[in-house]
Design a protein around this motif. Structure first.
Motif, PDB file in Angstrom:
ATOM      1  N   LYS A  13     -10.717  -1.414   1.432  1.00 18.09           N
ATOM      2  CA  LYS A  13     -12.092  -0.908   1.349  1.00 18.09           C
ATOM      3  C   LYS A  13     -12.960  -1.494   2.461  1.00 18.09           C
ATOM      4  CE  LYS A  13     -12.153   0.188  -3.562  1.00 18.09           C
ATOM      5  NZ  LYS A  13     -12.735  -0.136  -4.875  1.00 18.09           N
ATOM      6  N   ARG A  14     -12.797  -2.779   2.728  1.00 15.50           N
ATOM      7  CA  ARG A  14     -13.579  -3.433   3.781  1.00 15.50           C
ATOM      8  C   ARG A  14     -13.330  -2.779   5.139  1.00 15.50           C
ATOM      9  NH1 ARG A  14     -11.598  -8.880   4.822  1.00 15.50           N
ATOM     10  NH2 ARG A  14     -11.628  -8.996   2.557  1.00 15.50           N
ATOM     11  N   HIS A  15     -12.100  -2.300   5.350  1.00 15.32           N
ATOM     12  CA  HIS A  15     -11.742  -1.659   6.617  1.00 15.32           C
ATOM     13  C   HIS A  15     -11.986  -0.149   6.600  1.00 15.32           C
ATOM     14  CE1 HIS A  15      -9.856  -4.938   8.948  1.00 15.32           C
ATOM     15  NE2 HIS A  15      -9.712  -5.476   7.757  1.00 15.32           N
ATOM     16  N   GLY A  16     -12.541   0.362   5.508  1.00 19.21           N
ATOM     17  CA  GLY A  16     -12.822   1.792   5.411  1.00 19.21           C
ATOM     18  C   GLY A  16     -11.556   2.631   5.305  1.00 19.21           C
ATOM     19  N   GLN A  17     -10.487   2.029   4.836  1.00 19.50           N
ATOM     20  CA  GLN A  17      -9.188   2.707   4.742  1.00 19.50           C
ATOM     21  C   GLN A  17      -9.082   3.462   3.422  1.00 19.50           C
ATOM     22  OE1 GLN A  17      -6.751   2.512   7.253  1.00 19.50           O
ATOM     23  NE2 GLN A  17      -5.783   4.113   6.061  1.00 19.50           N
ATOM     24  N   LYS A  18      -8.621   4.687   3.478  1.00 21.47           N
ATOM     25  CA  LYS A  18      -8.399   5.506   2.287  1.00 21.47           C
ATOM     26  C   LYS A  18      -7.353   4.829   1.392  1.00 21.47           C
ATOM     27  CE  LYS A  18      -6.514   9.928   0.911  1.00 21.47           C
ATOM     28  NZ  LYS A  18      -5.717  11.058   1.349  1.00 21.47           N
ATOM     29  N   LEU A  19      -7.576   4.866   0.084  1.00 20.97           N
ATOM     30  CA  LEU A  19      -6.636   4.270  -0.863  1.00 20.97           C
ATOM     31  C   LEU A  19      -5.586   5.303  -1.268  1.00 20.97           C
ATOM     32  CD1 LEU A  19      -9.023   2.181  -3.129  1.00 20.97           C
ATOM     33  CD2 LEU A  19      -7.513   1.362  -1.318  1.00 20.97           C
ATOM     34  N   SER A  20      -4.539   5.378  -0.494  1.00 19.24           N
ATOM     35  CA  SER A  20      -3.418   6.271  -0.750  1.00 19.24           C
ATOM     36  C   SER A  20      -2.283   5.439  -1.335  1.00 19.24           C
ATOM     37  CB  SER A  20      -2.979   6.931   0.561  1.00 19.24           C
ATOM     38  OG  SER A  20      -1.837   7.721   0.360  1.00 19.24           O
ATOM     39  N   THR A  21      -1.778   5.820  -2.521  1.00 19.30           N
ATOM     40  CA  THR A  21      -0.755   5.027  -3.196  1.00 19.30           C
ATOM     41  C   THR A  21       0.509   5.836  -3.456  1.00 19.30           C
ATOM     42  OG1 THR A  21      -1.569   5.573  -5.402  1.00 19.30           O
ATOM     43  CG2 THR A  21      -2.481   3.605  -4.380  1.00 19.30           C
ATOM     44  N   PHE A  22       1.588   5.106  -3.674  1.00 16.74           N
ATOM     45  CA  PHE A  22       2.847   5.700  -4.121  1.00 16.74           C
ATOM     46  C   PHE A  22       3.629   4.636  -4.877  1.00 16.74           C
ATOM     47  CE2 PHE A  22       3.886   3.793  -0.076  1.00 16.74           C
ATOM     48  CZ  PHE A  22       5.170   3.289  -0.243  1.00 16.74           C
ATOM     49  N   LYS A  23       4.599   5.077  -5.657  1.00 17.08           N
ATOM     50  CA  LYS A  23       5.459   4.161  -6.401  1.00 17.08           C
ATOM     51  C   LYS A  23       6.735   3.943  -5.600  1.00 17.08           C
ATOM     52  CE  LYS A  23       7.514   3.485 -10.951  1.00 17.08           C
ATOM     53  NZ  LYS A  23       7.657   4.056 -12.300  1.00 17.08           N
ATOM     54  N   SER A  24       7.064   2.689  -5.338  1.00 11.18           N
ATOM     55  CA  SER A  24       8.253   2.342  -4.565  1.00 11.18           C
ATOM     56  C   SER A  24       9.514   2.726  -5.322  1.00 11.18           C
ATOM     57  CB  SER A  24       8.259   0.834  -4.285  1.00 11.18           C
ATOM     58  OG  SER A  24       9.501   0.441  -3.763  1.00 11.18           O
ATOM     59  N   ASN A  25      10.407   3.442  -4.650  1.00 14.08           N
ATOM     60  CA  ASN A  25      11.702   3.775  -5.244  1.00 14.08           C
ATOM     61  C   ASN A  25      12.591   2.540  -5.356  1.00 14.08           C
ATOM     62  OD1 ASN A  25      11.170   6.505  -5.549  1.00 14.08           O
ATOM     63  ND2 ASN A  25      11.949   7.015  -3.517  1.00 14.08           N
ATOM     64  N   ALA A  26      12.371   1.563  -4.508  1.00 14.18           N
ATOM     65  CA  ALA A  26      13.208   0.362  -4.480  1.00 14.18           C
ATOM     66  C   ALA A  26      12.974  -0.542  -5.688  1.00 14.18           C
ATOM     67  CB  ALA A  26      12.962  -0.421  -3.199  1.00 14.18           C
ATOM     68  N   ASP A  27      11.697  -0.739  -6.063  1.00 15.66           N
ATOM     69  CA  ASP A  27      11.421  -1.693  -7.140  1.00 15.66           C
ATOM     70  C   ASP A  27      10.355  -1.230  -8.134  1.00 15.66           C
ATOM     71  OD1 ASP A  27       9.069  -1.995  -5.717  1.00 15.66           O
ATOM     72  OD2 ASP A  27       9.670  -3.902  -4.829  1.00 15.66           O
ATOM     73  N   GLY A  28       9.834  -0.029  -7.966  1.00 13.38           N
ATOM     74  CA  GLY A  28       8.872   0.529  -8.920  1.00 13.38           C
ATOM     75  C   GLY A  28       7.447   0.028  -8.774  1.00 13.38           C
TER      76      GLY A  28
END
Length: 68
Positions: free
Chosen positions: A34-49
């Motif tokens: 947020k401080r860097h103005g970066q969009k919060l795009s998420t995903f669930k890791s297939n490797a470890d969840g």
């Protein structure tokens, strides 16, 4: 300070795929995004969840290796 550097200095767990930066989603990582103005795009890791934040083209070492 770049997003990548800020995350590293905060002790966040980062990884990458080529130039894309991934970081384990924590309160600290979200605050830095947020401080860097970066969009919060998420995903669930297939490797470890774990839930990861994604920042395309923000993995500094990739670009550092490509610099002349």
């Amino acid at each position: 300070m770049s997003l990548y550097t800020d995350l590293i200095e905060a002790g966040c767990e980062v990884s990458n795929w080529q130039s894309d930066l991934y970081v384990v989603k924590t309160d600290k990582a979200v605050e830095i995004f947020k401080r860097h103005g970066q969009k919060l795009s998420t995903f669930k890791s297939n490797a470890d969840g774990r839930i990861m934040l994604e920042a395309p083209f923000q993995f500094d070492p990739f670009w550092d290796r490509r610099a002349p």
